[in-house]
Write a protein that holds these residues in place. Structure first.
Motif, PDB file in Angstrom:
ATOM      1  N   TRP A 235       0.831  -1.218   0.000  1.00 37.52           N
ATOM      2  CA  TRP A 235       0.000   0.000   0.000  1.00 37.52           C
ATOM      3  C   TRP A 235       0.860   1.261   0.000  1.00 37.52           C
TER       4      TRP A 235
ATOM      5  N   ARG B  23      -1.869   8.767  10.418  1.00 38.24           N
ATOM      6  CA  ARG B  23      -1.397   7.854   9.386  1.00 38.24           C
ATOM      7  C   ARG B  23       0.119   7.921   9.246  1.00 38.24           C
TER       8      ARG B  23
ATOM      9  N   ASN C 264      -1.122   6.288  19.338  1.00 35.25           N
ATOM     10  CA  ASN C 264      -1.199   5.298  18.255  1.00 35.25           C
ATOM     11  C   ASN C 264      -0.197   4.159  18.404  1.00 35.25           C
TER      12      ASN C 264
ATOM     13  N   ARG D 282      -1.500   0.793  17.383  1.00 35.22           N
ATOM     14  CA  ARG D 282      -2.408   0.760  16.246  1.00 35.22           C
ATOM     15  C   ARG D 282      -1.642   0.479  14.951  1.00 35.22           C
ATOM     16  N   ARG D 283      -2.254  -0.288  14.074  1.00 37.03           N
ATOM     17  CA  ARG D 283      -1.624  -0.595  12.787  1.00 37.03           C
ATOM     18  C   ARG D 283      -2.603  -0.432  11.624  1.00 37.03           C
ATOM     19  N   GLU D 284      -3.764   0.149  11.884  1.00 41.71           N
ATOM     20  CA  GLU D 284      -4.738   0.379  10.830  1.00 41.71           C
ATOM     21  C   GLU D 284      -4.664   1.830  10.370  1.00 41.71           C
TER      22      GLU D 284
ATOM     23  N   TYR E 132      -6.317   4.645   7.313  1.00 43.74           N
ATOM     24  CA  TYR E 132      -7.351   4.883   6.314  1.00 43.74           C
ATOM     25  C   TYR E 132      -6.823   5.918   5.319  1.00 43.74           C
TER      26      TYR E 132
ATOM     27  N   ARG F 269     -10.007   3.754   1.829  1.00 42.02           N
ATOM     28  CA  ARG F 269      -9.721   2.332   2.038  1.00 42.02           C
ATOM     29  C   ARG F 269      -8.954   2.125   3.331  1.00 42.02           C
ATOM     30  N   LYS F 270      -9.180   0.965   3.956  1.00 40.83           N
ATOM     31  CA  LYS F 270      -8.449   0.623   5.180  1.00 40.83           C
ATOM     32  C   LYS F 270      -7.290  -0.311   4.842  1.00 40.83           C
ATOM     33  N   TYR F 271      -6.115  -0.016   5.415  1.00 37.93           N
ATOM     34  CA  TYR F 271      -4.944  -0.848   5.222  1.00 37.93           C
ATOM     35  C   TYR F 271      -4.371  -1.256   6.580  1.00 37.93           C
ATOM     36  N   ILE F 272      -3.884  -2.487   6.661  1.00 39.32           N
ATOM     37  CA  ILE F 272      -3.163  -2.948   7.837  1.00 39.32           C
ATOM     38  C   ILE F 272      -1.681  -2.789   7.544  1.00 39.32           C
TER      39      ILE F 272
ATOM     40  N   LYS G  32       1.938  -3.521   8.016  1.00 42.57           N
ATOM     41  CA  LYS G  32       2.766  -4.600   8.570  1.00 42.57           C
ATOM     42  C   LYS G  32       4.210  -4.116   8.685  1.00 42.57           C
TER      43      LYS G  32
END
Length: 333
Positions: free
Chosen positions: A193, A233, A314, A317-319, A321, A325-328, A330
């Motif tokens: 992403w 983000r 955060n 947190r690993r999510e 937007y 769209r939502k991305y994880i 990694k």
């Protein structure tokens, strides 16, 4: 002393040059009409570059921004690369690569204004580096509180660039030889992403070198509508891709926040000295844009504790937007 040493290193980075020149394809992913888009287009079309270059904007079919782009001497292609797992930006970049005619690939952003010598200075050092990059300077379209705070926060992106082993690519200004994008690189990108994070990982994994240039800094033009989501983000991305940097900022940010509170409570100018040097450091970074440099530099006083708060908030947190769209996110492997 550490801040002074960083200033010296960054001044040296303004003198990085090279002898590489070749024809260039500039690929610009775009979705919707960005703030002051016309300035972005004209800045890319008016580069002082001695070799042929083309500007390719990559759009989604049906996006009204295509009507604006068709008024100018740019190539407009559709985002049609088949990658279900990748972000819209990477899909657009890979689509642009299919249509690129020239030997050097440069990625640019549609919300950025580029100085006339940006392309020339970005490409020349490719004889010394696998990839070259620079970071933009914030240019708010109006002086709202969220825009001002984002300007200060944005300058923190420069902090790790003076050390070679901690450098990273910025997606709005990256240059590569076209041969860099072999099948393996394209396959890896098509599953990700984050374009600049992934390309940074690939360059470093292959023992390549990233050249960071302080002499061709462009302007990022924006009007921030959701500051917390945008800056969160950035923080979550850093936590995943640069955990050492995040931990270092946890210590540094805590220290700077403490001395800020102490200096205000006790009206102590001596303990405020590190902030004065930090402001000077940022003014030098943005020296080509005096007004914008002063605004962003002064706002770092608030941005440093703001970034610390978001880092703590955060931490687990690993999510993220991005563009609906939502991305994880990694960690890098």
């Amino acid at each position: 002393m550490l801040i002074i040493l960083q200033i010296i290193n960054e001044v040296k980075m303004r003198r990085i040059e090279g002898n590489f020149l070749d024809s260039v394809s500039i690929i610009v992913p775009i979705k919707g009409e960005d703030e002051r888009l016309e300035g972005n287009i004209l800045s890319l079309l008016s580069q002082n570059y001695p070799y042929p270059y083309e500007v390719i904007y990559v759009v989604d079919k049906g996006d009204d921004v295509e009507k604006v782009l068709r008024k100018y001497n740019v190539r407009v292609v559709y985002s049609d690369y088949n990658c279900e797992a990748c972000s819209g930006k990477i899909k657009a970049q890979l689509s642009g690569l299919k249509y690129a005619s020239y030997n050097v690939i440069v990625f640019a952003d549609s919300d950025t204004w580029y100085p006339k010598d940006w392309l020339y200075k970005l490409v020349r050092p490719l004889d010394k580096f696998t990839a070259t990059t620079t970071f933009s300077w914030p240019s708010p379209s109006k002086l709202s509180l969220s825009n001002l705070l984002r300007a200060g926060f944005w300058t923190l992106g420069f902090e790790s660039q003076s050390l070679e082993n901690s450098r990273f690519l910025w997606g709005g200004s990256m240059a590569f030889r076209k041969s860099f994008f072999n099948k393996d690189v394209i396959d890896e990108l098509s599953k990700e992403w984050c374009d600049d994070c992934t390309l940074t990982r690939i360059v470093k994994r292959n023992n390549g070198k990233i050249g960071f240039l302080m002499n061709c800094v462009p302007l990022n033009v924006y009007d921030e509508k959701d500051l917390v989501k945008w800056s969160s983000r950035q923080i979550i991305t850093i936590l995943a891709y640069s955990p050492r940097g995040a931990k270092a900022y946890l210590v540094a940010g805590t220290f700077f926040t403490f001395i800020l509170v102490y200096s205000i409570v006790f009206l102590n100018l001596v303990t405020f000295t590190p902030y004065i040097l930090w402001i000077v450091k940022n003014v030098i970074r943005g020296i080509d844009y005096p007004k914008n440099a002063m605004i962003a530099s002064l706002m770092t006083i608030l941005a440093i504790p703001y970034a610390l708060f978001l880092l703590i908030y955060n931490w687990n947190r690993r999510e993220v937007y991005w563009r609906g769209r939502k991305y994880i996110v990694k960690p890098l492997s």
